[in-house]
Design a protein around this motif. Structure first.
Motif, PDB file in Angstrom:
ATOM      1  N   SER A 559     -27.184  -8.090  43.135  1.00 30.87           N
ATOM      2  CA  SER A 559     -26.025  -7.829  43.989  1.00 30.87           C
ATOM      3  C   SER A 559     -25.583  -6.371  43.909  1.00 30.87           C
ATOM      4  N   TRP A 560     -25.035  -5.870  45.033  1.00 32.35           N
ATOM      5  CA  TRP A 560     -24.495  -4.511  45.081  1.00 32.35           C
ATOM      6  C   TRP A 560     -23.152  -4.481  44.378  1.00 32.35           C
ATOM      7  N   MET A 561     -22.880  -3.393  43.637  1.00 36.13           N
ATOM      8  CA  MET A 561     -21.644  -3.252  42.887  1.00 36.13           C
ATOM      9  C   MET A 561     -20.792  -2.154  43.513  1.00 36.13           C
ATOM     10  N   ASP A 562     -19.573  -2.490  43.874  1.00 36.61           N
ATOM     11  CA  ASP A 562     -18.667  -1.546  44.534  1.00 36.61           C
ATOM     12  C   ASP A 562     -17.943  -0.709  43.479  1.00 36.61           C
ATOM     13  N   LEU A 563     -18.667   0.240  42.861  1.00 34.55           N
ATOM     14  CA  LEU A 563     -18.053   1.083  41.843  1.00 34.55           C
ATOM     15  C   LEU A 563     -17.076   2.086  42.451  1.00 34.55           C
ATOM     16  N   GLU A 564     -17.306   2.480  43.690  1.00 34.84           N
ATOM     17  CA  GLU A 564     -16.424   3.462  44.338  1.00 34.84           C
ATOM     18  C   GLU A 564     -15.084   2.875  44.768  1.00 34.84           C
ATOM     19  N   GLY A 565     -14.987   1.537  44.793  1.00 29.63           N
ATOM     20  CA  GLY A 565     -13.745   0.900  45.239  1.00 29.63           C
ATOM     21  C   GLY A 565     -13.534   0.977  46.730  1.00 29.63           C
ATOM     22  N   ALA A 566     -14.633   1.022  47.482  1.00 24.95           N
ATOM     23  CA  ALA A 566     -14.528   1.155  48.941  1.00 24.95           C
ATOM     24  C   ALA A 566     -13.865  -0.066  49.574  1.00 24.95           C
ATOM     25  N   ARG A 567     -14.019  -1.254  48.938  1.00 28.07           N
ATOM     26  CA  ARG A 567     -13.461  -2.482  49.504  1.00 28.07           C
ATOM     27  C   ARG A 567     -12.169  -2.898  48.806  1.00 28.07           C
ATOM     28  N   SER A 568     -11.615  -1.973  48.036  1.00 31.01           N
ATOM     29  CA  SER A 568     -10.341  -2.240  47.382  1.00 31.01           C
ATOM     30  C   SER A 568      -9.194  -1.776  48.266  1.00 31.01           C
ATOM     31  N   GLU A 569      -7.991  -1.930  47.789  1.00 28.80           N
ATOM     32  CA  GLU A 569      -6.826  -1.495  48.559  1.00 28.80           C
ATOM     33  C   GLU A 569      -6.683   0.026  48.572  1.00 28.80           C
ATOM     34  N   HIS A 570      -7.352   0.672  47.637  1.00 28.72           N
ATOM     35  CA  HIS A 570      -7.221   2.132  47.530  1.00 28.72           C
ATOM     36  C   HIS A 570      -8.614   2.785  47.494  1.00 28.72           C
ATOM     37  N   PRO A 571      -9.292   2.866  48.623  1.00 31.25           N
ATOM     38  CA  PRO A 571     -10.595   3.542  48.644  1.00 31.25           C
ATOM     39  C   PRO A 571     -10.450   5.014  48.304  1.00 31.25           C
TER      40      PRO A 571
END
Length: 599
Positions: A559-571
């Protein structure tokens, strides 16, 4: 009566051993030291080759511009590389031949000042001997330059010169050179290149026991403690500055690493890369071999090399390779854009020995990228100043912002690591709105071609857009090893400033990343080679993750890991913030790009 000739250094290029020795006997002013010569003489026909021979001999010169040629060139035939202007496999508006200007000086005496050096065709000597008179160099001259002083220049030991100054040593060297090359696959009677010199393959000096030379005073020197960050084997966990106090020794080690690469010794390449990264990260000037042996990846072998370098200012293997014909030819081929070490050895095994051979005997077998690499060989070797890198980046960003003003750009590669000059220009473009980067690369290339900044588009990849910019999942262990090249959209192009008539062609890579993986893209295109290798190794061994410039994946489930927080509330608000989040997500201390210069 012998001719009153200036000191002459005879280039062995394209000369059979018997012919070479015969010519040596006929030159009354022959010198074995190229730095003492006023004339370099060889069977070469192009100014580009003349400049290459000067670089190979480490002769630094400042070219003296030649007046417009006023007499017919005496070469037997036109340069074969002229064909490339008509058959480079396509590509924009280019119709310039590979060969450079071939002007010659007006008639003058052949005796030149010791502060200048001329590279002339072999026919100059042969014609002079036939006529029994010293001829002017007009019509024979390939290059003339003023010798530049070499900083900290030290005399080369006799044992390291091509033939030495001793008659006995000369005989022994010639005998060794005349041995048949039993392992050279180029000895093919059907090859059109059988007329060229068949040289014995280069071999590194025999391994000697690593006995370190130490003096009593060295034991009394207080050595600084090894910094804590040098106790790790991962160079991505330590700062490696662009300006290291041991830069000169590092450069010599890089030369040996290149030799290992050209020899196909991948294990040696990795070992020297680790040693180079450790020495480059050491924050103190080295004083003793014992100090070197403490560093990770170094040990007694590198310490022995340090002793050798400290005593003479050079390494024996590097000096030997500089006069080895095979290694020089492999390096010539390896410096062609689009040619790796494996292909360079393939070219050599076919009997090819210079760029003319590639054009005459193998042009149809070269890829289009390689053809362009041959065509602009000399221009691509020119370094790009930081100011010009920034100008190119500004042009690319302005064209992206014609599509949407919200585009952001980071110039990566050596420029971002703080290098004063770059070999090429790498830029990463992205936009917080992911829909704006979809198929952007095609729009950018079309726009820059219309403005005549791009003369050739060599690679145009839309793999990321073709899969709707979704990060590629990790497909598990056991797959064939790849090149480590990411799957982002990108264009590899040839660039030329249309506002400057004489501007050189440059290599430019334009990388497009969606915002959700832009931190990985900037990180993956910013570090030195060993930094990037160790980053991947660290992720695999310590984190069970798969890293590349197009994202981080879990090796367990893919699975891909969203380390950048692109899909969080604060990209991330910008590219650098996204990159810092990747460092944090991987458990690594943030290192400024100027601290990732592992070499």
């Amino acid at each position: 009566m012998s001719l009153d000739l200036p000191p002459i250094y005879l280039l062995p290029t394209n000369l059979q051993p018997d012919e070479l020795h015969s010519l040596e006997e006929r030159i009354p002013s022959l010198t074995w030291n190229a730095h003492e010569a006023e004339i370099l003489l060889g069977r070469i026909t192009r100014p580009e080759r003349a400049r290459f021979e000067l670089r190979r001999l480490k002769l630094e010169t400042e070219e003296i511009p030649a007046p417009t040629q006023s007499v017919e060139n005496r070469d037997e035939r036109p340069s074969k590389r002229q064909r490339t202007s008509e058959s480079d496999g396509g590509g924009g508006r280019d119709n310039v031949a590979v060969g450079g200007p071939r002007g010659s000086h007006e008639a003058q005496s052949t005796t030149t000042s010791s502060s200048t050096i001329k590279v002339v065709k072999l026919s100059w000597l042969l014609d002079a001997l036939d006529r029994g008179v010293v001829l002017p160099t007009e019509g024979y001259l390939l290059y003339e330059g003023r010798k530049l002083p070499v900083a900290n220049e030290k005399p080369t030991p006799i044992a390291d010169t091509p033939t030495g100054t001793s008659p006995v040593r000369s005989i022994l060297k010639r005998a060794a050179a005349d041995k048949p090359d039993r392992g050279d696959p180029a000895a093919n009677p059907a090859s059109p290149r059988t007329r060229h010199q068949q040289t014995r393959p280069y071999a590194s000096p025999a391994q000697r026991p690593p006995l370190l030379h130490e003096t009593t005073s060295e034991h009394d020197l207080p050595l600084p403690p090894v910094p804590d960050f040098l106790h790790t084997s991962y160079s991505c966990q330590r700062p490696t500055p662009v300006d290291t106090p041991n830069a000169a020794f590092v450069e010599e080690l890089k030369e040996i690493r290149t030799l290992r690469l050209l020899q196909g010794d991948n294990v040696g390449v990795r070992a020297y890369s680790s040693s180079i990264a450790a020495v480059a990260a050491y924050p103190y000037p080295l004083q003793t071999s014992a100090e070197v042996s403490r560093l990770p990846g170094c040990g007694a072998k590198i310490a022995k090399l340090y002793d050798q370098w400290r005593e003479s200012g050079q390494l024996e293997e590097v000096v030997s390779a500089a006069t080895d014909t095979k290694m020089c030819v492999l390096k010539l081929f390896y410096d062609i854009w689009g040619v790796g070490d494996v292909t360079a050895r393939e070219f050599y095994s076919k009997g090819w020995r210079d760029l003319d051979d590639l054009v005459e005997y193998g042009w149809g077998d070269l890829s289009r990228v390689q053809q362009i690499g041959v065509k602009y060989y000399d221009e691509f070797l020119l370094k790009i100043p930081r100011a010009e890198v920034e100008e190119i980046g500004d042009v690319i960003l302005s064209h992206a912002r014609k599509v949407d003003p919200g585009f952001q750009m980071t110039i990566v590669g050596g420029y971002r690591r703080g290098k004063a000059q770059s070999g090429d220009v790498d830029v990463v473009l992205s936009h917080p709105d992911e829909s704006r980067t979809l198929h952007l690369v095609e729009k950018i290339v079309v726009s820059l071609e219309k403005s005549e900044h791009i003369t050739h588009t060599l690679t145009l990849s839309t793999r990321n857009s073709d899969r709707k910019q979704e990060p590629l999942p990790w497909k598990g262990e056991g797959r064939p090893a790849g090149t480590g090249f990411d799957t982002l959209d990108k264009a590899l192009v040839v660039w030329k400033d249309p506002s400057k008539k004489d501007a050189p062609h440059r290599r430019v890579d334009i990388i497009i990343s969606p915002w959700k993986t832009v931190g990985c893209a900037v990180l993956g295109w910013s570090g030195g080679t060993t930094f990037q290798r160790d980053l991947r190794r660290y992720c695999k061994k310590e984190k069970r993750l798969k890293f590349d410039s197009s994202g981080v994946r879990n090796r367990t489930d893919g699975s891909w890991m969203d380390l950048e927080g692109a899909r969080s509330e604060h990209p991330a608000r910008d590219m650098v913030t996204a990159e810092k989040r990747v460092f944090e997500g991987l458990g690594l201390v943030w290192r400024r790009p100027e601290e990732r210069c592992t070499g």
